[in-house]
Design an enzyme around this catalytic site. Structure first.
Site, PDB file in Angstrom:
ATOM      1  CD  GLU B  64      -1.488  -2.472   1.595  1.00  0.00           C
ATOM      2  OE1 GLU B  64      -0.338  -2.564   2.076  1.00  0.00           O
ATOM      3  OE2 GLU B  64      -2.229  -3.461   1.448  1.00  0.00           O
ATOM      4  CG  PHE B  89      -4.861  -2.770   4.749  1.00  0.00           C
ATOM      5  CD1 PHE B  89      -4.271  -2.975   5.985  1.00  0.00           C
ATOM      6  CD2 PHE B  89      -5.800  -3.683   4.305  1.00  0.00           C
ATOM      7  CE1 PHE B  89      -4.603  -4.072   6.761  1.00  0.00           C
ATOM      8  CE2 PHE B  89      -6.140  -4.787   5.076  1.00  0.00           C
ATOM      9  CZ  PHE B  89      -5.549  -4.987   6.305  1.00  0.00           C
ATOM     10  NE  ARG B 173     -15.470  -5.428   0.987  1.00  0.00           N
ATOM     11  CZ  ARG B 173     -15.134  -6.704   1.108  1.00  0.00           C
ATOM     12  NH1 ARG B 173     -15.005  -7.462   0.020  1.00  0.00           N
ATOM     13  NH2 ARG B 173     -14.946  -7.252   2.289  1.00  0.00           N
TER      14      ARG B 173
END
Lengths: 280, 321
Positions: B64, B89, B173
């Site tokens: 990342e 992250f 999500r």
């Protein structure tokens, strides 16, 4: 191969060292050792290899330099001043309040500085992104990335190298300044990084090692990187931290170094003698 | 156009589907838009499009810090990167890169951190950021958004592309309750009044907007009139709306899926302490780490429920007296 004007490049390197010394002396101390170790590669990059335009520092299709060891800013500024990106006298404003020349490179402050660096390791990914961007734009530009050997302690450096190889960024040239010292002493005592040539090869780079304080060797190695291909390039620069000023080079702890008036006069006299020998 | 369409029902579109459709759409509309991910393309449905468009979608692998740096390098060349990975992250794992390569170096990038707070559910405490908003708020010039529903997500993502600075959108999500009609535009930086009220105001963001609406309904049955204001833009905060509602009601509750330190509650009370000190109460994570479990369990575990909002509203009304 283009003719290499060794004298001219060596003179340029001396002038870069002189400007670096001017800048650091104006304040009394600064990151001298690691600035001096890269003076020769900067001379060859800006004196021969890179296409840049001091009148148009933001020209999108220029070649770019990311000095990821951002504390070597004084050497970069001296290079840019010698080329007319900034007035030479401005070197004496290093780290003064409101200066365009901060300790660590800042793309928003200094004309000719292509990327902001200072938190070690970060310039590597930025350079990979810049090289990728140039490729996506269809430019023939290349990105030259100077990384310190101490800096390569940072894990991000190796993430970026994996990425560069995976994306086949042959327009990226990594110049690893293997000067063998970092702030707390010798890199082999602080955190030994092993064999850089083997490491870079294993990461998928086209790798060579040269005397990083020898402009002729540097010029030849850099010329080789023009050929493209499908691998990024790494040149391991076997350098001396403090190169060009013997007393500095002989001081192990020269990462940050005091330059008082006496040292300044003596060091400058030495550099002027080098210049005299080269230019007559 | 903006139309509020709240009934309490779940939206048929999952937020990951919105990301999977909108990112390619934005890239197709603007050749400078480029999408980077850290081995989580399959989690938001972009993998297939990415495979067909290798010059527009860059899989950086599980790295990342490098991904953010590469995005910033691309931004310096005029590209408009959209970066995605899971919230933890996308924030603490690469914070120095976001701060320096992004903010300080003036490289503008949009970061999407999925599954913030309790929406990380079965991935548990390691994947459950209750601090991402605090981190992003501390980057000068940043934009921080906790998306309310899939329709807003589409609108704010489109707006972020050309917005300068480091922009962070946190969103789960999975399913959200519909709050806005499809096609609604929710301008960044503008609070949205979802429900009028006179006794107290509930400021909420993200999944807590739905909880706040449920709480306001329950409070109404008890004769308490609570306004609900969607403060999805946590930074820059709509200070005018915050002050105006505090003046109108004299009692404030803030609800967020985040640690009470550094998030929306801090942003709101910072403004009110200077401009309009009134009694305030907070519904947020009380300085704890996350843990594993279904979202319903986690919301109860950390007090992120309509019931808790209603309780805190009653508590703040006691103070108001």
């Amino acid at each position: 191969m283009d003719e290499i004007n060794v004298k001219k490049l060596r003179s340029f390197a001396v002038r870069i060292r002189m400007g670096t010394l001017e800048a650091i002396h104006s304040l009394g101390s600064g990151h001298l050792g690691g600035s001096l170790s890269i003076a020769d590669v900067l001379a060859v990059l800006y004196g021969r290899e890179m296409k840049v335009d001091p009148k148009n520092p933001g020209w999108p299709e220029r070649d770019k330099l990311v000095c990821s060891k951002g504390h070597a800013g004084p050497a970069v500024y001296s290079t840019l001043a010698n080329l007319g990106f900034i007035p030479y006298e401005e070197l004496k404003t290093l780290n003064r309040p409101g200066t365009r020349l901060p300790s660590h490179c800042d793309r928003n402050k200094t004309p000719g500085v292509d990327m902001t660096t200072g938190s070690l390791g970060q310039g590597t990914s930025l350079a990979a992104g810049m090289a990728l961007g140039d490729r996506l734009r269809g430019y023939s530009s290349r990105t030259f990335l100077i990384v310190g050997d101490g800096e390569s302690n940072e894990g991000q450096v190796w993430e970026a190298f994996s990425f560069a190889a995976a994306k086949k960024l042959s327009n990226l040239v990594v110049l690893l300044d293997w000067n063998k010292r970092q702030l707390d002493g010798y890199t082999d005592d602080v955190l030994p990084m092993g064999d850089y040539v083997a490491k870079f090869n294993a990461f998928g780079f086209d790798t060579v090692k040269v005397d990083g304080n020898n402009v002729e060797e540097l010029a030849k190695a850099l010329e080789r990187t023009r050929q493209g291909g499908d691998k990024p390039y790494a040149i391991i620069l076997d350098t001396v931290k403090g190169a060009g000023i013997p007393e500095v080079a002989e001081t192990v702890m020269n990462h940050s170094y005091t330059v008082d008036d006496d040292r300044f006069r003596r060091y400058m006299a030495g550099l002027e003698a080098q210049l005299q020998e080269l230019e007559g | 156009m903006m139309k509020i369409e709240y009934t309490g029902a779940m939206d048929p579109r999952l937020c990951k589907a919105v990301l999977g459709e909108t990112i390619p759409k934005l890239a197709e509309a603007d050749p400078d838009v480029i999408y980077l991910d850290a081995d989580l393309m399959n989690c938001i449905g972009t993998a297939k499009w990415a495979a067909a468009h290798p010059d527009r979608a860059i899989n950086c692998g599980i790295a990342e810090a490098n991904m953010v740096g590469v995005a910033c390098g691309l931004a310096s060349a005029g590209f408009k990167p959209i970066v995605h990975t899971f919230g933890p992250f996308a924030s603490r794992r690469c914070y120095d890169q976001l701060f320096l390569s992004g903010g300080y170096a003036r490289n503008s990038i949009t970061v999407i951190g999925t599954d913030p707070g309790v929406t990380a559910t079965m991935n548990g405490g390691t994947h459950m950021p209750f601090e991402d908003v605090a981190l992003y708020r501390a980057i000068p010039g940043s934009t921080v958004i906790d998306a309310t529903d899939p329709n807003m997500l589409e609108s704010v993502l489109r707006q972020c592309v050309d917005r300068p600075g480091v922009k962070y959108i946190r969103v789960g999500r999975k399913q959200y309750a519909t709050v806005y009609a499809p096609g609604s535009e929710t301008p960044i930086g503008k609070a949205v009044t979802l429900r009028e009220g006179s006794d107290a105001v509930i400021f909420a963001a993200g999944i807590m907007v739905h909880e706040a609406m449920q709480a306001a309904q329950a409070l109404e049955a008890e004769g308490i009139s609570a306004a609900v204001v969607d403060l999805f833009t946590i930074k820059p905060l709509d200070a005018e709306a915050v002050v105006s509602w505090a003046q109108k009601t004299g009692a404030v509750v803030v609800a967020e899926n985040h640690n009470r330190n550094g998030g929306l509650y801090d942003a709101v009370t910072q403004v009110l302490s200077e401009e309009c000190p009134v009694p305030c109460r907070c519904v947020a994570v009380e300085d704890e780490f996350g843990e594993v479990g279904p979202q319903g369990y986690l919301q109860k575990r950390f007090g992120l429920t309509a019931e808790h909002i209603a309780q805190q509203t009653c508590a703040v009304l006691e103070r108001k007296k």
